[in-house]
Design an enzyme around this catalytic site. Structure first.
Site, PDB file in Angstrom:
ATOM      1  N   LYS A 252     -53.452  -0.647  -0.208  1.00  0.00           N
ATOM      2  CA  LYS A 252     -54.017  -1.993  -0.091  1.00  0.00           C
ATOM      3  C   LYS A 252     -54.453  -2.309   1.336  1.00  0.00           C
ATOM      4  CE  LYS A 252     -50.307  -3.985  -1.754  1.00  0.00           C
ATOM      5  NZ  LYS A 252     -49.435  -2.842  -2.063  1.00  0.00           N
TER       6      LYS A 252
ATOM      7  N   ARG B  36     -47.473 -11.766  -6.278  1.00  0.00           N
ATOM      8  CA  ARG B  36     -46.652 -10.667  -6.796  1.00  0.00           C
ATOM      9  C   ARG B  36     -45.987 -11.015  -8.122  1.00  0.00           C
ATOM     10  NH1 ARG B  36     -43.806  -7.377  -1.907  1.00  0.00           N
ATOM     11  NH2 ARG B  36     -45.672  -7.128  -0.648  1.00  0.00           N
TER      12      ARG B  36
ATOM     13  N   ARG C  16     -45.299   7.166   5.787  1.00  0.00           N
ATOM     14  CA  ARG C  16     -45.580   5.965   6.590  1.00  0.00           C
ATOM     15  C   ARG C  16     -44.343   5.551   7.377  1.00  0.00           C
ATOM     16  NH1 ARG C  16     -47.373   0.441   3.666  1.00  0.00           N
ATOM     17  NH2 ARG C  16     -45.144   0.217   3.363  1.00  0.00           N
TER      18      ARG C  16
ATOM     19  N   ARG D 205     -41.213   1.884  10.202  1.00  0.00           N
ATOM     20  CA  ARG D 205     -40.884   0.688   9.401  1.00  0.00           C
ATOM     21  C   ARG D 205     -39.564   0.899   8.692  1.00  0.00           C
ATOM     22  NH1 ARG D 205     -45.764  -1.754   5.899  1.00  0.00           N
ATOM     23  NH2 ARG D 205     -43.976  -2.416   4.690  1.00  0.00           N
TER      24      ARG D 205
ATOM     25  N   ARG E 237     -38.031  -1.416  -4.212  1.00  0.00           N
ATOM     26  CA  ARG E 237     -39.327  -2.091  -4.203  1.00  0.00           C
ATOM     27  C   ARG E 237     -40.162  -1.705  -5.416  1.00  0.00           C
ATOM     28  NH1 ARG E 237     -41.514  -0.449   1.381  1.00  0.00           N
ATOM     29  NH2 ARG E 237     -43.342  -1.673   0.836  1.00  0.00           N
TER      30      ARG E 237
END
Length: 189
Positions: free
Chosen positions: A14, A89, A128, A134, A145
């Site tokens: 995204k 969401r 990532r 992160r 998630r």
């Protein structure tokens, strides 16, 4: 005005595709993840509250997110459109977004779904996490998630289909092919 909801599981691309859309079409961008991470980094009360939810792989309460979103949206003034990345969401959030935009004489023009197989999502997110540091890109949190995505977020696909705004994009493979498929949608809305 081209207000677009860019939709997909965590790691579906995204943010990457949003950056390309911003460059090509001059759209504004609201990434709820970026907004929240910024608040967390600043140590604001909102950031502290958000961190409690995010660290547990949970979604931020709707009324809090809609309030944040309306403030950011209004700060753009006159614009060509906004890419909503990471919001809505849930169906109640989609309804709240529709209401918030209606109050401003605006609407969502398209919901673009980036569909990526779960094993590829896991690989992308772990990579990532290694590259960006992160904290929420670790295997345990990613699994949480994805469970939240499947149970609470994925039903939005049907909701946007009923609204006549859903566009499915194969989010696997060549970045430029994915972007071309998205542009074909944006050009016709």
């Amino acid at each position: 005005m081209k207000n677009i909801v860019i939709f997909g599981a965590p790691g579906s691309g995204k943010g990457t595709q949003s950056d390309k859309l911003i460059e090509k079409y001059g759209l504004n961008h609201i990434s709820t993840g970026d907004v929240l991470r910024n608040e967390i980094a600043k140590g604001t009360e909102l950031g502290k509250t958000a961190a409690g939810y995010i660290d547990n792989g949970q979604l931020i309460p709707d009324e809090l997110m809609v309030s944040i979103l309306a403030g950011v949206y209004d700060s753009f003034g006159d614009h060509k459109g906004v890419i909503f990345d990471g919001f809505p969401r849930t169906i109640p959030q989609a309804e709240a977004l529709k209401k918030m935009l209606d109050e401003r004489g605006d609407k969502v023009a398209a919901m673009i779904e980036l569909d990526v197989p779960e094993d590829e999502l896991m690989k992308r997110l772990l990579l990532r996490g290694q590259q960006s540091g992160r904290a929420d890109d670790n295997e345990e949190t990613i699994k949480k998630r994805l469970v939240v995505y499947h149970s609470q977020t994925q039903p939005l696909i049907e909701w946007y289909k009923q609204e006549g705004l859903h566009y499915h994009i194969n989010g696997s493979g060549e970045l430029d092919r994915i972007f071309a498929d998205i542009c074909a949608v944006v050009d016709k809305i």
